[in-house]
Design a protein around this motif. Structure first.
Motif, PDB file in Angstrom:
ATOM      1  N   ILE A  33       0.780  -1.173   0.041  1.00 57.43           N
ATOM      2  CA  ILE A  33      -0.043  -0.122   0.153  1.00 57.43           C
ATOM      3  C   ILE A  33       0.827   1.277  -0.078  1.00 57.43           C
ATOM      4  O   ILE A  33       1.590   1.423   0.823  1.00 57.43           O
ATOM      5  CB  ILE A  33      -0.998  -0.025   1.149  1.00 57.43           C
ATOM      6  N   ILE A  34       0.740   2.107  -1.060  1.00 56.49           N
ATOM      7  CA  ILE A  34       1.551   3.233  -1.069  1.00 56.49           C
ATOM      8  C   ILE A  34       1.187   4.381  -0.402  1.00 56.49           C
ATOM      9  O   ILE A  34       1.700   5.135   0.146  1.00 56.49           O
ATOM     10  CB  ILE A  34       1.896   3.726  -2.726  1.00 56.49           C
ATOM     11  N   LEU A  86      -9.361  -6.145  -0.272  1.00 58.96           N
ATOM     12  CA  LEU A  86      -8.925  -4.979   0.254  1.00 58.96           C
ATOM     13  C   LEU A  86      -9.845  -4.373   1.300  1.00 58.96           C
ATOM     14  O   LEU A  86     -11.152  -4.351   0.992  1.00 58.96           O
ATOM     15  CB  LEU A  86      -9.017  -3.899  -1.039  1.00 58.96           C
ATOM     16  N   HIS A  87      -9.726  -4.159   2.485  1.00 61.83           N
ATOM     17  CA  HIS A  87     -10.572  -3.853   3.426  1.00 61.83           C
ATOM     18  C   HIS A  87     -10.082  -2.294   3.794  1.00 61.83           C
ATOM     19  O   HIS A  87      -9.094  -1.939   4.018  1.00 61.83           O
ATOM     20  CB  HIS A  87     -10.191  -4.358   4.826  1.00 61.83           C
ATOM     21  N   VAL A  88     -11.250  -1.424   3.814  1.00 58.89           N
ATOM     22  CA  VAL A  88     -11.065  -0.200   4.363  1.00 58.89           C
ATOM     23  C   VAL A  88     -11.836   0.170   5.549  1.00 58.89           C
ATOM     24  O   VAL A  88     -13.023  -0.023   5.549  1.00 58.89           O
ATOM     25  CB  VAL A  88     -11.528   0.804   2.983  1.00 58.89           C
ATOM     26  N   THR A 139      -6.294   1.002   5.768  1.00 57.50           N
ATOM     27  CA  THR A 139      -6.458  -0.019   4.962  1.00 57.50           C
ATOM     28  C   THR A 139      -5.623  -1.121   4.941  1.00 57.50           C
ATOM     29  O   THR A 139      -4.415  -0.819   5.312  1.00 57.50           O
ATOM     30  CB  THR A 139      -6.353   0.808   3.823  1.00 57.50           C
ATOM     31  N   THR A 140      -5.837  -2.035   4.595  1.00 54.66           N
ATOM     32  CA  THR A 140      -5.140  -3.513   4.682  1.00 54.66           C
ATOM     33  C   THR A 140      -5.629  -4.390   3.596  1.00 54.66           C
ATOM     34  O   THR A 140      -6.857  -4.289   3.192  1.00 54.66           O
ATOM     35  CB  THR A 140      -5.364  -4.409   6.215  1.00 54.66           C
ATOM     36  N   ILE A 141      -4.781  -5.088   3.011  1.00 51.49           N
ATOM     37  CA  ILE A 141      -4.778  -6.067   2.138  1.00 51.49           C
ATOM     38  C   ILE A 141      -4.826  -7.615   2.470  1.00 51.49           C
ATOM     39  O   ILE A 141      -3.286  -7.554   3.095  1.00 51.49           O
ATOM     40  CB  ILE A 141      -4.436  -5.630   0.899  1.00 51.49           C
ATOM     41  N   THR A 142      -5.449  -8.478   2.046  1.00 52.46           N
ATOM     42  CA  THR A 142      -5.207  -9.696   2.714  1.00 52.46           C
ATOM     43  C   THR A 142      -5.042 -10.626   1.271  1.00 52.46           C
ATOM     44  O   THR A 142      -6.081 -10.776   0.497  1.00 52.46           O
ATOM     45  CB  THR A 142      -6.283 -10.422   3.572  1.00 52.46           C
ATOM     46  N   PRO A 143      -3.974 -11.338   1.123  1.00 50.02           N
ATOM     47  CA  PRO A 143      -3.598 -11.981  -0.169  1.00 50.02           C
ATOM     48  C   PRO A 143      -4.558 -13.450  -0.028  1.00 50.02           C
ATOM     49  O   PRO A 143      -4.677 -13.698   1.144  1.00 50.02           O
ATOM     50  CB  PRO A 143      -2.167 -12.181  -0.263  1.00 50.02           C
TER      51      PRO A 143
END
Length: 147
Positions: free
Chosen positions: A4-5, A46-48, A125-129
């Motif tokens: 996440i940039i 993608l979780h916000v 924000t987090t992303i889970t593969p």
């Protein structure tokens, strides 16, 4: 692995109506994908999450579980208020992607004992593969203790 940039709040209204269910804000998340993610067509969730911050920021503890991932705050003082969130399944395609997530804020009820003039909003924000560790708590249960 994706990175996440940046996370930015956009479309923020000057005033928020407590009782509506309109998408009050948009969270813009810029993500960079690793070349291996792109070649494999890796999927992510993608979780916000939007919080009203009270004082120092609570440290988020993420329990990754694909589309059921959960964020638990580690609070040393007054706990921040969760105001809303959204999840989106995404696929790694170009190297850098920007996702715009509209979110309706759930502000609860304002009564005469509470005096809110403004809110200090922050997005997490987090992303889970799809290929990752997974975690989950059990449902709470109660057991009687016999003496």
């Amino acid at each position: 692995m994706a990175k996440i940039i940046s996370v930015n709040l956009t479309s923020i209204p000057e005033c928020i109506n407590v009782s509506d269910n309109i998408s009050d804000i948009t969270v813009e998340t810029k993500i960079e994908f690793h070349p291996l993610d792109i070649s494999l067509g890796m999927e992510y969730c993608l979780h916000v999450y939007i919080y009203d911050i009270h004082g120092d920021l609570d440290t988020p503890f993420v329990l990754p579980n694909w589309d059921e991932s959960d964020v638990n705050p580690i609070s040393l003082g007054r706990k921040d208020d969760y105001l809303g969130g959204k999840k989106t399944i995404i696929t790694a395609t170009p190297e850098i992607m920007i996702f715009k997530t509209p979110i309706a804020l759930h502000l609860g009820h304002v009564n005469r004992d509470t005096n809110y003039i403004s809110r200090k909003l922050k997005a997490f924000t987090t992303i889970t593969p799809a290929i990752s560790s997974a975690s989950k708590w059990s449902e709470p249960f109660t057991s009687q203790i016999i003496h």
